[in-house]
Design an enzyme around this catalytic site. Structure first.
Site, PDB file in Angstrom:
ATOM      1  N   PHE A  62      -9.994  -2.033   5.069  1.00  0.00           N
ATOM      2  CA  PHE A  62     -10.618  -3.323   4.826  1.00  0.00           C
ATOM      3  C   PHE A  62      -9.669  -4.083   3.881  1.00  0.00           C
ATOM      4  CE2 PHE A  62     -14.566  -3.421   7.272  1.00  0.00           C
ATOM      5  CZ  PHE A  62     -14.383  -2.222   7.934  1.00  0.00           C
TER       6      PHE A  62
ATOM      7  N   ASN B 291       7.561  -4.493  16.753  1.00  0.00           N
ATOM      8  CA  ASN B 291       7.662  -3.802  15.470  1.00  0.00           C
ATOM      9  C   ASN B 291       6.577  -2.733  15.305  1.00  0.00           C
ATOM     10  OD1 ASN B 291       9.092  -3.641  12.979  1.00  0.00           O
ATOM     11  ND2 ASN B 291       7.303  -4.533  11.986  1.00  0.00           N
TER      12      ASN B 291
ATOM     13  N   ILE C 111       0.846  -1.199   0.000  1.00  0.00           N
ATOM     14  CA  ILE C 111       0.000   0.000   0.000  1.00  0.00           C
ATOM     15  C   ILE C 111       0.884   1.253   0.000  1.00  0.00           C
ATOM     16  CG2 ILE C 111      -1.882   1.203   1.177  1.00  0.00           C
ATOM     17  CD1 ILE C 111      -2.572  -1.584   2.455  1.00  0.00           C
TER      18      ILE C 111
ATOM     19  N   GLY D  42       9.336  -5.049   2.594  1.00  0.00           N
ATOM     20  CA  GLY D  42       9.142  -4.255   1.382  1.00  0.00           C
ATOM     21  C   GLY D  42      10.253  -4.526   0.380  1.00  0.00           C
TER      22      GLY D  42
ATOM     23  N   TYR E 230      -2.166  -8.631  16.127  1.00  0.00           N
ATOM     24  CA  TYR E 230      -2.035  -7.655  15.036  1.00  0.00           C
ATOM     25  C   TYR E 230      -3.018  -6.506  15.252  1.00  0.00           C
ATOM     26  CZ  TYR E 230      -2.951  -5.496  10.558  1.00  0.00           C
ATOM     27  OH  TYR E 230      -3.178  -4.564   9.574  1.00  0.00           O
TER      28      TYR E 230
ATOM     29  N   LYS F 162      -2.437  -2.324  16.520  1.00  0.00           N
ATOM     30  CA  LYS F 162      -2.941  -1.118  15.848  1.00  0.00           C
ATOM     31  C   LYS F 162      -3.788  -0.278  16.819  1.00  0.00           C
ATOM     32  CE  LYS F 162      -1.192  -1.907  11.739  1.00  0.00           C
ATOM     33  NZ  LYS F 162      -0.267  -0.982  11.050  1.00  0.00           N
TER      34      LYS F 162
ATOM     35  N   ASP G 236      12.248   2.760   4.998  1.00  0.00           N
ATOM     36  CA  ASP G 236      11.796   1.358   4.991  1.00  0.00           C
ATOM     37  C   ASP G 236      13.012   0.490   5.321  1.00  0.00           C
ATOM     38  OD1 ASP G 236       9.195  -0.153   3.209  1.00  0.00           O
ATOM     39  OD2 ASP G 236      10.849  -1.324   4.068  1.00  0.00           O
TER      40      ASP G 236
END
Ligand code: UDP
Length: 325
Positions: A171, A94, A15, A39, A143, A147, A34
């Site tokens: 989503f 992380n 994303i 990635g 996870y 968040k 990054d």
């Protein structure tokens, strides 16, 4: 208008890389941080990448000072629900410690705005669909919890340091750039659409995780949103914050759901081939249906999906998968 200087963490990921591309198209001055653990260097245009970890608070502070960063778009983080159930510490280290380091660096460098990658997983197993932003926050895996913890920290950084944030609760991000230059490539891949495409390309069947859910065809329903529509939500959130908007949270989905079998049929139509699949059992922790209420995003940020028709998503994902097979 002067160029706005934006730091994108995790900009080499799926994303993140699509958002970096859109930011550049819109004339923003972009730097990418990054650590390349998940990635890919090839996702970032030459000269923009700082290959470092967000945990390096001091280096990050110095970088943001040098670049005169005005706002951060924060993607860096691990994203696999299943992995988080096996190795929760990695997720808290992380995703939570990494974000805290970033916030401390922003504080030191006097950067006052952040767009944060959150997730529909903050809602856990919702009592109803469509899911509204006001629904209870009750994650069911580390996870989602990681968040929630960052969203909570952001609330306090606003109250105490006046750092404003938009949390975008994604989503099912899917699809790829229409020119096939960017797309979904996770290793290992756990997401439905790339796995179905791989099944077509290799002839090895994909497993459908359960057909005994309380949905019209028995398979799970998800809200698939084209990654470019998702990237657009980040630009709108950034513009909103830079214009002085107050901290807020938004679902980012289309408001429409598709079942696993509908996705398989869409792939068959686009690829012109049968999808080899086997019917398996349920995957632990999968709610039957997750569909976004997206009215808030549409009304407050003026967002509209442009590419999120299932066939368009599948077409772009298929173009990318064939190119990279
Ligand atoms: N799914 C499936 N087979 C797979 C991977 C996923 O049937 O090999 C289903 C999964 O149960 C869910 C939907 O596809 O209902 C989307 O799963 P994905 O992992 O892509 O995203 P999630 O909804 O977990 O974020």
């Amino acid at each position: 208008m002067a160029t706005r200087r934006i730091l994108v963490t995790g900009g080499a990921g799926y994303i993140g890389s699509h958002t970096v591309r859109l930011l550049l198209e819109r004339g923003y001055d972009v730097a990418v941080v990054d650590n390349l653990s998940r990635g890919y260097r090839h996702n970032v245009p030459a000269g923009l990448l700082y290959a470092m970890d967000v945990a390096d608070t001091g280096v990050l502070t110095e970088l943001m000072r040098q670049l005169q960063t005005e706002a951060v778009v924060h993607f860096a983080g691990f994203i696999a629900v299943g992995e988080s159930m096996v190795e929760p510490a990695r997720y808290f280290t992380n995703n939570v410690s990494g974000s805290l380091s970033l916030l401390a660096a922003m504080q030191d460098a006097d950067v006052k705005h952040i767009v944060f990658s959150s997730t529909a997983a903050v809602y856990g197993n919702p009592h109803a669909v469509p899911i509204l932003e006001t629904f209870p926050i009750q994650p069911v895996n580390p996870y989602g919890e990681s968040k929630v913890m960052v969203e909570t920290m952001l609330g306090w950084f606003d109250r105490i340091h006046h750092l404003t944030s938009v949390c975008l609760r994604y989503f099912n991000a899917s699809g790829g750039a229409p020119d096939g230059a960017l797309g979904e490539e996770h290793a290992p891949e756990t997401h439905l659409i790339p796995l179905i495409l791989r099944a077509v390309l290799t002839g090895k069947p994909v497993t459908v995780f359960g057909d005994d859910y309380a949905t019209p065809d028995g398979t799970c329903i998800r809200d698939y949103i084209h990654v470019e529509d998702l990237a657009e939500a980040h630009i709108l959130a950034l513009e909103y914050l830079l214009a002085g908007g107050a901290s807020d949270q938004f679902n980012v989905g289309t408001g429409f759901g598709h079942s696993v079998m509908e996705v398989i049929r869409a792939v068959e139509e686009v690829a012109g081939q049968k999808v080899p699949y086997t019917m398996g059992t349920r995957r632990a922790g999968d709610p039957a249906s997750l569909v976004a209420g997206s009215d808030k995003l549409r009304a407050k940020l003026g967002w509209q999906p442009r590419s999120s028709e299932l066939k368009t998503i599948v077409q772009h994902a298929w173009d990318f998968a064939r190119k990279h097979a």
